[in-house]
Design a protein around this motif. Structure first.
Motif, PDB file in Angstrom:
ATOM      1  N   HIS A 189       0.853  -1.179   0.000  1.00  0.00           N
ATOM      2  CA  HIS A 189       0.000   0.000   0.000  1.00  0.00           C
ATOM      3  C   HIS A 189       0.897   1.239   0.000  1.00  0.00           C
ATOM      4  CE1 HIS A 189      -3.857  -2.112   0.698  1.00  0.00           C
ATOM      5  NE2 HIS A 189      -3.080  -3.011   1.281  1.00  0.00           N
ATOM      6  N   PHE A 190       1.152   1.769  -1.195  1.00  0.00           N
ATOM      7  CA  PHE A 190       2.075   2.890  -1.335  1.00  0.00           C
ATOM      8  C   PHE A 190       1.434   4.227  -0.981  1.00  0.00           C
ATOM      9  CE2 PHE A 190       0.189   2.080  -5.500  1.00  0.00           C
ATOM     10  CZ  PHE A 190      -0.269   3.337  -5.874  1.00  0.00           C
ATOM     11  N   ALA A 191       0.103   4.248  -0.842  1.00  0.00           N
ATOM     12  CA  ALA A 191      -0.628   5.434  -0.390  1.00  0.00           C
ATOM     13  C   ALA A 191      -1.815   4.951   0.426  1.00  0.00           C
ATOM     14  CB  ALA A 191      -1.082   6.275  -1.582  1.00  0.00           C
ATOM     15  N   ASN A 192      -2.499   5.873   1.110  1.00  0.00           N
ATOM     16  CA  ASN A 192      -3.594   5.483   1.994  1.00  0.00           C
ATOM     17  C   ASN A 192      -4.656   4.638   1.302  1.00  0.00           C
ATOM     18  OD1 ASN A 192      -2.559   6.614   4.273  1.00  0.00           O
ATOM     19  ND2 ASN A 192      -3.712   8.525   4.126  1.00  0.00           N
ATOM     20  N   HIS A 193      -4.984   4.999   0.063  1.00  0.00           N
ATOM     21  CA  HIS A 193      -6.076   4.332  -0.640  1.00  0.00           C
ATOM     22  C   HIS A 193      -5.619   3.436  -1.784  1.00  0.00           C
ATOM     23  CE1 HIS A 193      -8.920   7.834   0.721  1.00  0.00           C
ATOM     24  NE2 HIS A 193      -8.461   7.091   1.716  1.00  0.00           N
ATOM     25  N   TRP A 194      -4.322   3.387  -2.051  1.00  0.00           N
ATOM     26  CA  TRP A 194      -3.827   2.708  -3.242  1.00  0.00           C
ATOM     27  C   TRP A 194      -2.791   1.640  -2.889  1.00  0.00           C
ATOM     28  CZ3 TRP A 194      -5.931   3.626  -7.979  1.00  0.00           C
ATOM     29  CH2 TRP A 194      -6.712   4.790  -8.111  1.00  0.00           C
ATOM     30  N   GLY A 195      -2.780   0.579  -3.691  1.00  0.00           N
ATOM     31  CA  GLY A 195      -1.803  -0.471  -3.485  1.00  0.00           C
ATOM     32  C   GLY A 195      -1.444  -1.185  -4.772  1.00  0.00           C
ATOM     33  N   LEU A 196      -0.268  -1.809  -4.774  1.00  0.00           N
ATOM     34  CA  LEU A 196       0.157  -2.704  -5.852  1.00  0.00           C
ATOM     35  C   LEU A 196       0.160  -4.114  -5.287  1.00  0.00           C
ATOM     36  CD1 LEU A 196       3.109  -0.836  -7.602  1.00  0.00           C
ATOM     37  CD2 LEU A 196       0.874  -1.396  -8.587  1.00  0.00           C
ATOM     38  N   ARG A 197      -0.507  -5.036  -5.972  1.00  0.00           N
ATOM     39  CA  ARG A 197      -0.678  -6.392  -5.462  1.00  0.00           C
ATOM     40  C   ARG A 197      -0.065  -7.414  -6.410  1.00  0.00           C
ATOM     41  NH1 ARG A 197      -6.635  -8.591  -5.367  1.00  0.00           N
ATOM     42  NH2 ARG A 197      -6.012  -9.376  -7.419  1.00  0.00           N
ATOM     43  N   ALA A 198       0.780  -8.283  -5.856  1.00  0.00           N
ATOM     44  CA  ALA A 198       1.318  -9.421  -6.608  1.00  0.00           C
ATOM     45  C   ALA A 198       0.691 -10.691  -6.057  1.00  0.00           C
ATOM     46  CB  ALA A 198       2.836  -9.473  -6.469  1.00  0.00           C
ATOM     47  N   THR A 222       1.049 -15.912 -12.234  1.00  0.00           N
ATOM     48  CA  THR A 222       1.362 -14.828 -11.306  1.00  0.00           C
ATOM     49  C   THR A 222       0.679 -13.568 -11.802  1.00  0.00           C
ATOM     50  OG1 THR A 222       3.414 -14.424 -12.530  1.00  0.00           O
ATOM     51  CG2 THR A 222       3.556 -15.798 -10.569  1.00  0.00           C
ATOM     52  N   SER A 223      -0.029 -12.897 -10.920  1.00  0.00           N
ATOM     53  CA  SER A 223      -0.796 -11.718 -11.306  1.00  0.00           C
ATOM     54  C   SER A 223      -0.197 -10.455 -10.703  1.00  0.00           C
ATOM     55  CB  SER A 223      -2.257 -11.858 -10.851  1.00  0.00           C
ATOM     56  OG  SER A 223      -2.331 -11.930  -9.438  1.00  0.00           O
ATOM     57  N   LEU A 224      -0.459  -9.337 -11.355  1.00  0.00           N
ATOM     58  CA  LEU A 224      -0.082  -8.022 -10.852  1.00  0.00           C
ATOM     59  C   LEU A 224      -1.310  -7.133 -10.958  1.00  0.00           C
ATOM     60  CD1 LEU A 224       2.251  -6.254  -9.779  1.00  0.00           C
ATOM     61  CD2 LEU A 224       2.658  -5.535 -12.145  1.00  0.00           C
ATOM     62  N   ALA A 225      -1.630  -6.426  -9.862  1.00  0.00           N
ATOM     63  CA  ALA A 225      -2.874  -5.664  -9.823  1.00  0.00           C
ATOM     64  C   ALA A 225      -2.654  -4.281  -9.211  1.00  0.00           C
ATOM     65  CB  ALA A 225      -3.938  -6.411  -9.018  1.00  0.00           C
ATOM     66  N   LEU A 226      -3.478  -3.335  -9.670  1.00  0.00           N
ATOM     67  CA  LEU A 226      -3.578  -2.010  -9.052  1.00  0.00           C
ATOM     68  C   LEU A 226      -4.854  -2.008  -8.221  1.00  0.00           C
ATOM     69  CD1 LEU A 226      -2.545   0.921  -8.810  1.00  0.00           C
ATOM     70  CD2 LEU A 226      -4.001   1.480 -10.777  1.00  0.00           C
ATOM     71  N   VAL A 227      -4.722  -1.661  -6.944  1.00  0.00           N
ATOM     72  CA  VAL A 227      -5.828  -1.748  -5.995  1.00  0.00           C
ATOM     73  C   VAL A 227      -6.188  -0.353  -5.495  1.00  0.00           C
ATOM     74  CG1 VAL A 227      -6.613  -2.731  -3.802  1.00  0.00           C
ATOM     75  CG2 VAL A 227      -5.008  -4.019  -5.248  1.00  0.00           C
ATOM     76  N   TYR A 228      -7.476  -0.011  -5.591  1.00  0.00           N
ATOM     77  CA  TYR A 228      -8.007   1.199  -4.941  1.00  0.00           C
ATOM     78  C   TYR A 228      -8.910   0.742  -3.807  1.00  0.00           C
ATOM     79  CZ  TYR A 228     -10.902   5.299  -4.069  1.00  0.00           C
ATOM     80  OH  TYR A 228     -11.571   6.335  -3.459  1.00  0.00           O
ATOM     81  N   MET A 229      -8.510   1.035  -2.551  1.00  0.00           N
ATOM     82  CA  MET A 229      -9.219   0.510  -1.383  1.00  0.00           C
ATOM     83  C   MET A 229      -9.206   1.559  -0.269  1.00  0.00           C
ATOM     84  SD  MET A 229      -8.489  -3.135   0.464  1.00  0.00           S
ATOM     85  CE  MET A 229      -9.581  -3.800   1.700  1.00  0.00           C
ATOM     86  N   PRO A 230     -10.163   2.492  -0.272  1.00  0.00           N
ATOM     87  CA  PRO A 230     -10.188   3.562   0.731  1.00  0.00           C
ATOM     88  C   PRO A 230     -10.324   3.047   2.163  1.00  0.00           C
ATOM     89  CG  PRO A 230     -11.643   4.069  -1.104  1.00  0.00           C
ATOM     90  CD  PRO A 230     -11.215   2.648  -1.272  1.00  0.00           C
ATOM     91  N   ALA A 231     -10.906   1.862   2.357  1.00  0.00           N
ATOM     92  CA  ALA A 231     -11.137   1.360   3.713  1.00  0.00           C
ATOM     93  C   ALA A 231      -9.868   0.854   4.382  1.00  0.00           C
ATOM     94  CB  ALA A 231     -12.174   0.231   3.666  1.00  0.00           C
ATOM     95  N   TYR A 232      -8.804   0.651   3.636  1.00  0.00           N
ATOM     96  CA  TYR A 232      -7.652  -0.044   4.197  1.00  0.00           C
ATOM     97  C   TYR A 232      -7.092   0.592   5.470  1.00  0.00           C
ATOM     98  CZ  TYR A 232      -3.358  -2.635   4.723  1.00  0.00           C
ATOM     99  OH  TYR A 232      -2.361  -3.415   5.246  1.00  0.00           O
ATOM    100  N   PRO A 233      -6.879   1.917   5.550  1.00  0.00           N
ATOM    101  CA  PRO A 233      -6.309   2.480   6.784  1.00  0.00           C
ATOM    102  C   PRO A 233      -7.142   2.171   8.026  1.00  0.00           C
ATOM    103  CG  PRO A 233      -6.215   4.086   5.015  1.00  0.00           C
ATOM    104  CD  PRO A 233      -7.060   2.956   4.517  1.00  0.00           C
TER     105      PRO A 233
END
Length: 430
Positions: A189-198, A222-233
């Motif tokens: 999670h490189f930012a509060n709402h964003w992440g890179l997922r392998a 093997t997958s690579l994904a861009l994640v937008y997840m505001p609830a994570y924090p």
């Protein structure tokens, strides 16, 4: 005309996803924080799971893209079961899998019996899948998250087995398919709402033995994904609910009846490898569907809101018993046959609200299903299914199960279950 229709349908589906995603971005943070979006890409391979399959699956590379709408339980207003699961995330997804590089070809081989080699390679069709996913985190920190997923849904493919033009495609025999997926992921999670997922993902498509062929397509990648997840924090260190009452552990009896269907592996093997090419049934694509029935009596122990385990007795009745007997007599196999089977099984059920995942691993006490069963069945069987409980109907439950032998589908069935609680209710629990 058909291709234009398919293109329009794809555009509508993707437009719907992006509209929902846009609304999640555009809504004020307090009300939109439980929603998110994932876009993933996965280079992968079709995996041959046994020596038989490895002989004719010649090229295996494929790839897929998936778009998912996420909904995460929040500590402030979630169910108690969400806390037990560590606030899981549910997703509704659309996956496109490109299989155009996959090839299948049976070269001349004495193992193929009377089947004759053709002068072309068969192909696995592209697949579109609609599915739901359960994501559960095993570890969360401000930046790192480890999780696993389980998915189920339906799929559609534009190519299936065809004796005239796709004769070595034993993987897929119907256009409409059952979808199953599983994955293991690490997200940064490189930012509060964003992440890179392998991730490492497994995707399965088949028809649950409802038709033939049904070897099934199994893909690992093997997958690579861009994640937008505001609830994570909000989920990194959620508050504990100190007011919860202890769960009321209890025993219950669970009685089930099922009705299902299957096509016969014996018919497939006969027409593929033991029928002369001059006969109309040579490597046919037309198979009879047989009814199958079951009954279960289980003693279960509900020891937590999300778990129950126990032992059960399973009865099976196959209307195809006499059909197998006739095939064996025709081929000179003298054996005992019976349409009835009896087994004992370990049962486990995972609950989330009114939904549950039911699993069983059983051992046959009695089964006489002919010559072929000695080689293509085991003394053991597995069951897995998704169920829904109606609280207002005394917890009457309906579900869809797939029964298998060493992961090879035997039949698909619809089941109705009724639990009878043993002992009085003392605190929390149904």
């Amino acid at each position: 005309m058909m291709s234009n229709c398919k293109l329009s349908c794809r555009k509508v589906l993707f437009a719907a996803f992006f509209l929902i995603s846009f609304r999640a971005f555009a809504t004020p943070a307090d009300s939109a924080s439980r929603w998110g979006v994932v876009f993933s890409a996965m280079p992968s391979q079709v995996v041959a799971l046994d020596k038989y399959e490895k002989k004719w699956v010649t090229k295996t590379n494929n790839f897929s893209f998936a778009l998912e709408l996420l909904r995460t339980g929040l500590p402030k207003d979630s169910l108690a079961i969400d806390e037990d699961f560590g606030y899981p995330t549910f997703a509704f997804g659309l996956r496109y899998m490109n299989n155009r590089a996959v090839r299948m070809h049976r070269s001349t081989d004495p193992d193929w019996g009377m089947a004759q080699e053709v002068d072309y390679d068969s192909r696995l069709g592209d697949m579109f899948s609609l599915y739901s996913t359960f994501y559960r985190s095993l570890h969360r920190s401000k930046r790192w998250e480890t999780a696993y997923s389980l998915s189920a849904g339906v799929g559609f493919t534009n190519k299936k087995y065809n004796k005239e033009s796709n004769i070595d495609n034993e993987q897929i025999g119907t256009n409409v398919l059952i979808y199953f997926g599983a994955g293991f992921y690490q997200t940064y999670h490189f930012a509060n709402h964003w992440g890179l997922r392998a991730g490492l993902e497994f995707v399965h498509h088949s028809n649950g033995a409802l038709y033939r062929p049904n070897k099934g397509s199994n893909t690992i990648g093997t997958s690579l994904a861009l994640v937008y997840m505001p609830a994570y924090p909000l989920l990194v260190k959620p508050p504990k609910n100190t007011l919860r009452k202890p769960f009321d552990k209890h025993l219950y009896l669970n009685f089930s009846v099922g009705a299902g269907a299957k096509t016969m592996l014996e018919d497939w093997l006969l027409t593929q490898f033991n029928t002369p090419s001059t006969e109309p049934d040579y490597r046919t694509e037309n198979f009879k569907v047989f009814a199958a029935y079951s009954a279960q009596a289980d003693l279960m122990y509900r020891y937590a809101p999300r778990w129950a385990s126990g032992l059960g007795v399973d009865w099976f009745y196959g209307t195809y018993g006499n059909h197998i007997k006739r095939l064996d007599e025709r081929q000179g196999h003298e054996m005992k046959h019976s349409p009835w089977s009896l087994g004992i099984a370990a049962k486990h059920q995972v609950f989330y609200g009114n939904f549950s995942l039911a699993m069983a691993f059983g051992w046959y006490l009695h089964r006489q299903m002919g010559y072929n069963a000695q080689f293509n069945e085991s003394p053991f069987y597995e069951r897995i299914g998704v169920h829904y409980t109606f609280p207002g109907l005394n917890r009457l439950t309906i579900g869809l199960n797939v029964k298998a032998h060493e992961t090879k589908a035997d039949l698909t069935e619809f089941v109705v279950s009724y639990p009878i609680r043993l002992g009085k209710k003392t605190s929390v629990g149904y």
